[in-house]
Design a protein around this motif. Structure first.
Motif, PDB file in Angstrom:
ATOM      1  N   GLY A 148      51.974  60.544  25.545  1.00 38.19           N
ATOM      2  CA  GLY A 148      50.810  61.240  25.016  1.00 38.19           C
ATOM      3  C   GLY A 148      49.663  61.303  26.011  1.00 38.19           C
ATOM      4  N   ALA A 149      48.694  62.133  25.677  1.00 35.57           N
ATOM      5  CA  ALA A 149      47.554  62.338  26.573  1.00 35.57           C
ATOM      6  C   ALA A 149      46.621  61.129  26.562  1.00 35.57           C
ATOM      7  CB  ALA A 149      46.779  63.588  26.151  1.00 35.57           C
ATOM      8  N   HIS A 150      45.951  60.942  27.679  1.00 35.12           N
ATOM      9  CA  HIS A 150      44.851  59.984  27.818  1.00 35.12           C
ATOM     10  C   HIS A 150      45.281  58.519  27.696  1.00 35.12           C
ATOM     11  CE1 HIS A 150      42.215  63.429  27.693  1.00 35.12           C
ATOM     12  NE2 HIS A 150      42.657  63.758  26.492  1.00 35.12           N
ATOM     13  N   GLY A 151      46.553  58.233  27.866  1.00 33.96           N
ATOM     14  CA  GLY A 151      46.980  56.841  27.887  1.00 33.96           C
ATOM     15  C   GLY A 151      46.845  56.259  29.293  1.00 33.96           C
ATOM     16  N   LEU A 152      46.699  54.945  29.377  1.00 37.32           N
ATOM     17  CA  LEU A 152      46.613  54.275  30.675  1.00 37.32           C
ATOM     18  C   LEU A 152      47.984  53.742  31.070  1.00 37.32           C
ATOM     19  CD1 LEU A 152      43.300  52.184  30.497  1.00 37.32           C
ATOM     20  CD2 LEU A 152      43.632  54.552  31.184  1.00 37.32           C
ATOM     21  N   SER A 153      48.302  53.847  32.344  1.00 40.72           N
ATOM     22  CA  SER A 153      49.542  53.270  32.857  1.00 40.72           C
ATOM     23  C   SER A 153      49.424  51.747  32.887  1.00 40.72           C
ATOM     24  CB  SER A 153      49.833  53.795  34.260  1.00 40.72           C
ATOM     25  OG  SER A 153      48.866  53.300  35.182  1.00 40.72           O
ATOM     26  N   GLU A 154      50.541  51.090  33.095  1.00 43.11           N
ATOM     27  CA  GLU A 154      50.521  49.627  33.161  1.00 43.11           C
ATOM     28  C   GLU A 154      49.628  49.140  34.291  1.00 43.11           C
ATOM     29  OE1 GLU A 154      53.665  45.859  33.549  1.00 43.11           O
ATOM     30  OE2 GLU A 154      54.406  47.921  33.391  1.00 43.11           O
ATOM     31  N   GLN A 155      49.674  49.832  35.429  1.00 42.29           N
ATOM     32  CA  GLN A 155      48.843  49.431  36.558  1.00 42.29           C
ATOM     33  C   GLN A 155      47.361  49.632  36.241  1.00 42.29           C
ATOM     34  OE1 GLN A 155      51.477  51.477  36.752  1.00 42.29           O
ATOM     35  NE2 GLN A 155      52.953  50.148  37.795  1.00 42.29           N
ATOM     36  N   GLU A 156      47.025  50.724  35.549  1.00 42.95           N
ATOM     37  CA  GLU A 156      45.632  50.964  35.187  1.00 42.95           C
ATOM     38  C   GLU A 156      45.135  49.929  34.180  1.00 42.95           C
ATOM     39  OE1 GLU A 156      45.333  55.831  35.684  1.00 42.95           O
ATOM     40  OE2 GLU A 156      46.264  54.978  33.882  1.00 42.95           O
ATOM     41  N   ARG A 157      45.998  49.537  33.255  1.00 47.25           N
ATOM     42  CA  ARG A 157      45.611  48.509  32.281  1.00 47.25           C
ATOM     43  C   ARG A 157      45.350  47.178  32.983  1.00 47.25           C
ATOM     44  NH1 ARG A 157      50.080  51.035  29.386  1.00 47.25           N
ATOM     45  NH2 ARG A 157      51.422  49.208  29.627  1.00 47.25           N
ATOM     46  N   ASP A 158      46.211  46.825  33.929  1.00 49.23           N
ATOM     47  CA  ASP A 158      46.004  45.584  34.673  1.00 49.23           C
ATOM     48  C   ASP A 158      44.716  45.637  35.489  1.00 49.23           C
ATOM     49  OD1 ASP A 158      48.289  44.443  33.674  1.00 49.23           O
ATOM     50  OD2 ASP A 158      49.536  44.945  35.411  1.00 49.23           O
ATOM     51  N   ALA A 159      44.410  46.818  36.038  1.00 53.00           N
ATOM     52  CA  ALA A 159      43.182  46.955  36.828  1.00 53.00           C
ATOM     53  C   ALA A 159      41.950  46.755  35.955  1.00 53.00           C
ATOM     54  CB  ALA A 159      43.143  48.338  37.494  1.00 53.00           C
ATOM     55  N   VAL A 160      41.977  47.268  34.730  1.00 57.84           N
ATOM     56  CA  VAL A 160      40.853  47.072  33.812  1.00 57.84           C
ATOM     57  C   VAL A 160      40.695  45.595  33.483  1.00 57.84           C
ATOM     58  CG1 VAL A 160      39.996  47.527  31.490  1.00 57.84           C
ATOM     59  CG2 VAL A 160      40.979  49.390  32.820  1.00 57.84           C
ATOM     60  N   ARG A 161      41.802  44.922  33.185  1.00 58.10           N
ATOM     61  CA  ARG A 161      41.729  43.489  32.873  1.00 58.10           C
ATOM     62  C   ARG A 161      41.147  42.710  34.058  1.00 58.10           C
ATOM     63  NH1 ARG A 161      47.058  44.549  30.649  1.00 58.10           N
ATOM     64  NH2 ARG A 161      46.945  44.548  28.372  1.00 58.10           N
ATOM     65  N   TYR A 162      41.577  43.059  35.256  1.00 56.10           N
ATOM     66  CA  TYR A 162      41.085  42.349  36.433  1.00 56.10           C
ATOM     67  C   TYR A 162      39.590  42.558  36.611  1.00 56.10           C
ATOM     68  CZ  TYR A 162      40.639  40.761  41.245  1.00 56.10           C
ATOM     69  OH  TYR A 162      40.236  40.088  42.376  1.00 56.10           O
ATOM     70  N   ARG A 163      39.113  43.800  36.401  1.00 59.26           N
ATOM     71  CA  ARG A 163      37.689  44.072  36.549  1.00 59.26           C
ATOM     72  C   ARG A 163      36.873  43.296  35.520  1.00 59.26           C
ATOM     73  NH1 ARG A 163      36.045  48.828  38.961  1.00 59.26           N
ATOM     74  NH2 ARG A 163      33.940  48.086  38.439  1.00 59.26           N
ATOM     75  N   VAL A 164      37.357  43.228  34.292  1.00 65.78           N
ATOM     76  CA  VAL A 164      36.639  42.471  33.265  1.00 65.78           C
ATOM     77  C   VAL A 164      36.634  40.990  33.613  1.00 65.78           C
ATOM     78  CG1 VAL A 164      36.642  41.786  30.839  1.00 65.78           C
ATOM     79  CG2 VAL A 164      37.083  44.164  31.458  1.00 65.78           C
ATOM     80  N   ALA A 165      37.782  40.449  34.019  1.00 66.96           N
ATOM     81  CA  ALA A 165      37.847  39.039  34.402  1.00 66.96           C
ATOM     82  C   ALA A 165      36.923  38.750  35.576  1.00 66.96           C
ATOM     83  CB  ALA A 165      39.285  38.654  34.741  1.00 66.96           C
ATOM     84  N   GLN A 166      36.857  39.672  36.506  1.00 67.80           N
ATOM     85  CA  GLN A 166      35.974  39.512  37.657  1.00 67.80           C
ATOM     86  C   GLN A 166      34.516  39.485  37.219  1.00 67.80           C
ATOM     87  OE1 GLN A 166      36.039  42.761  40.535  1.00 67.80           O
ATOM     88  NE2 GLN A 166      36.277  41.280  42.185  1.00 67.80           N
ATOM     89  N   GLY A 167      34.170  40.339  36.237  1.00 68.70           N
ATOM     90  CA  GLY A 167      32.809  40.357  35.733  1.00 68.70           C
ATOM     91  C   GLY A 167      32.432  39.077  35.010  1.00 68.70           C
ATOM     92  N   ILE A 168      33.399  38.439  34.364  1.00 65.62           N
ATOM     93  CA  ILE A 168      33.120  37.205  33.623  1.00 65.62           C
ATOM     94  C   ILE A 168      32.973  36.022  34.561  1.00 65.62           C
ATOM     95  CG2 ILE A 168      34.116  35.549  31.996  1.00 65.62           C
ATOM     96  CD1 ILE A 168      35.355  37.934  30.521  1.00 65.62           C
ATOM     97  N   THR A 169      33.849  35.899  35.553  1.00 61.76           N
ATOM     98  CA  THR A 169      33.879  34.709  36.413  1.00 61.76           C
ATOM     99  C   THR A 169      33.143  34.900  37.728  1.00 61.76           C
ATOM    100  OG1 THR A 169      35.957  35.384  37.449  1.00 61.76           O
ATOM    101  CG2 THR A 169      36.100  34.034  35.463  1.00 61.76           C
ATOM    102  N   GLY A 170      32.857  36.134  38.118  1.00 60.25           N
ATOM    103  CA  GLY A 170      32.280  36.370  39.433  1.00 60.25           C
ATOM    104  C   GLY A 170      30.828  35.996  39.548  1.00 60.25           C
ATOM    105  N   ALA A 171      30.109  35.863  38.434  1.00 60.15           N
ATOM    106  CA  ALA A 171      28.695  35.522  38.446  1.00 60.15           C
ATOM    107  C   ALA A 171      28.364  34.772  37.163  1.00 60.15           C
ATOM    108  CB  ALA A 171      27.837  36.789  38.560  1.00 60.15           C
ATOM    109  N   PRO A 172      27.313  33.939  37.190  1.00 60.42           N
ATOM    110  CA  PRO A 172      26.953  33.206  35.976  1.00 60.42           C
ATOM    111  C   PRO A 172      26.666  34.163  34.827  1.00 60.42           C
ATOM    112  CG  PRO A 172      25.759  32.353  37.877  1.00 60.42           C
ATOM    113  CD  PRO A 172      26.449  33.594  38.333  1.00 60.42           C
ATOM    114  N   GLY A 173      26.968  33.756  33.611  1.00 62.10           N
ATOM    115  CA  GLY A 173      26.731  34.587  32.436  1.00 62.10           C
ATOM    116  C   GLY A 173      26.780  33.755  31.181  1.00 62.10           C
TER     117      GLY A 173
END
Length: 422
Positions: free
Chosen positions: A193-218
């Motif tokens: 279907g349209a507008h779905g994310l590939s497995e690699q894109e999903r992993d990239a999103v998870r990595y960016r979120v994890a980076q935002g949580i651990t990369g700086a105090p919050g």
């Protein structure tokens, strides 16, 4: 006009508005969610909204589409919609569909009832700390307290603690879709279907979120901090991996080869009167370099002692052939493993394991394997040692320095076999 008639006229007049998705309200709620939980913004805006009248409320599929009921959006306050946005995207970030599939395969269970249990357990994992601080708790939201369960546990742990027997009356179970429990729904657009994310894109999103949580105090909750650390360092059967890495290193060709006449070679039968020695592998020598710098905790040093004992078992129990070097900015103490009881590990200063490697390689006979147990915050030797090397890394969040936000600690060299401990 009586109240009942007025009510029907009001419903009829509002019907066209509810038949059409109020995207302004929906996306305003998403913006509010991103402001309340800025570390989830990348994931929230990666979701593609799909209008659907077959969805009871809001639901997600494993391809990062969010199916939205126009009626639900119309009747739900913006603040509660923001909380639902965060709830749904959390199912995807924590890979609840994949974990549900693995749980079903491991325990031999499946079907709608079991998948409903998985949805409920996943909701319990999320809802114990997702609300508050600008996100109100939606009506009917399931949390551990509602089911008499302890907070702070994972979906898999909750699944072992409750069944679909008597449940609290009047509880409105929300169908979070295949993105929560892995069971395909009739409204899913599927992988093509349209507008779905590939497995690699999903992993990239998870990595960016994890980076935002651990990369700086919050101010992320403890559950999100644990998730982010696991996203950078996926769980591994590290004791088995460490033992296998050591055994593989000592079994490598050319390591510790020797000849003996105690058992003549089988080739001697083809040469009458000539005795040929057979090739024998002498027991391998292993040197363990333990990082004792100030950045390594006492608990990790205790773990290092356990790993040293496991390394002794991995090489056949010859503890006299295992040597331990404690090292911070300099190599401090060298002990044979036969003194493992009460083995002192001195240090507490800076970190430079190059000194530990240099000390290990000065031994004669030279070790066949060097194992370094460290948190990784160290410079590494420029040249590959003339023996196999295994690095056991203690877990650490992504490096961050206030004075240097671009700081990235040196990664272990490519020539080392790396195993993450814990």
């Amino acid at each position: 006009m009586d109240h009942e008639t007025l009510g029907h006229e009001t419903l009829d007049r509002d019907k066209p508005a509810r038949d059409k998705l109020d995207r302004d309200k929906l996306f305003t709620a998403r913006l509010l969610a991103a402001r309340a939980r800025p570390y989830l913004a990348t994931a929230l805006f990666a979701l593609h909204a799909v209008e659907s009248r077959r969805v009871p409320t809001m639901a997600v599929d494993r391809h990062w589409r969010c199916y939205v009921s126009p009626v639900f959006v119309d009747r739900t306050p913006v603040e509660e919609l923001a909380a639902v946005w965060v709830h749904e995207v959390t199912h995807l970030l924590r890979d609840h569909p994949g974990r549900s599939d693995r749980y079903a395969a491991r325990h031999g269970v499946d079907g709608r009832a079991e998948r409903l249990r998985m949805n409920i357990a996943a909701d319990c994992e999320i809802n114990d700390d997702v609300f508050g601080d600008g996100l109100p708790r939606p009506a009917g939201a399931v949390d551990p307290q509602l089911l008499g369960l302890p907070p702070g546990e994972l979906m898999e742990e909750y699944l072992g603690r409750f069944s679909l027997g008597p449940l609290p009356p009047g509880l409105a179970w929300l169908d979070c879709g295949s993105g929560a429990d892995g069971l395909d729904r009739e409204w899913d657009l599927g992988p093509g279907g349209a507008h779905g994310l590939s497995e690699q894109e999903r992993d990239a999103v998870r990595y960016r979120v994890a980076q935002g949580i651990t990369g700086a105090p919050g101010s992320a909750p403890e559950g999100w901090l644990r998730w982010a650390d696991a996203a950078f360092h996926p769980p591994q059967p590290w004791r088995e991996l460490l033992g296998a890495a050591v055994r593989s290193a000592v079994a490598a060709g050319g390591a510790g080869d020797d000849y003996t006449y105690g058992r003549p070679a089988r080739r001697s039968t083809s040469l009458p009167g000539v005795v040929l020695p057979s090739l024998r592998r002498r027991p391998p020598r292993v040197t363990v370099v333990v990082d004792t710098s100030g950045s390594v905790s006492d608990a990790e040093l205790g773990s290092a002692l356990l790993e040293i004992a496991a390394i002794g078992r991995a090489v056949g129990g010859r503890r006299d052939l295992v040597t331990v070097v404690s090292c911070d900015a300099a190599a401090n103490l060298v002990y044979p493993l036969c003194r493992a009881e009460g083995l002192p590990l001195a240090g507490g200063g800076g970190t430079d394991l190059r000194a530990g490697f240099a000390r290990a390689l000065r031994d004669r006979p030279r070790p066949d394997v060097v194992v370094a147990l460290t948190d990784g915050q160290t410079p590494w030797p420029q040249r590959r040692p003339p023996c196999r090397t295994v690095v056991g890394l203690f877990p650490r969040p992504a490096g961050w320095r206030e004075e240097d936000p671009e700081y990235v600690p040196d990664a272990p060299p490519e020539w080392a076999r790396v195993v993450r401990i814990g």
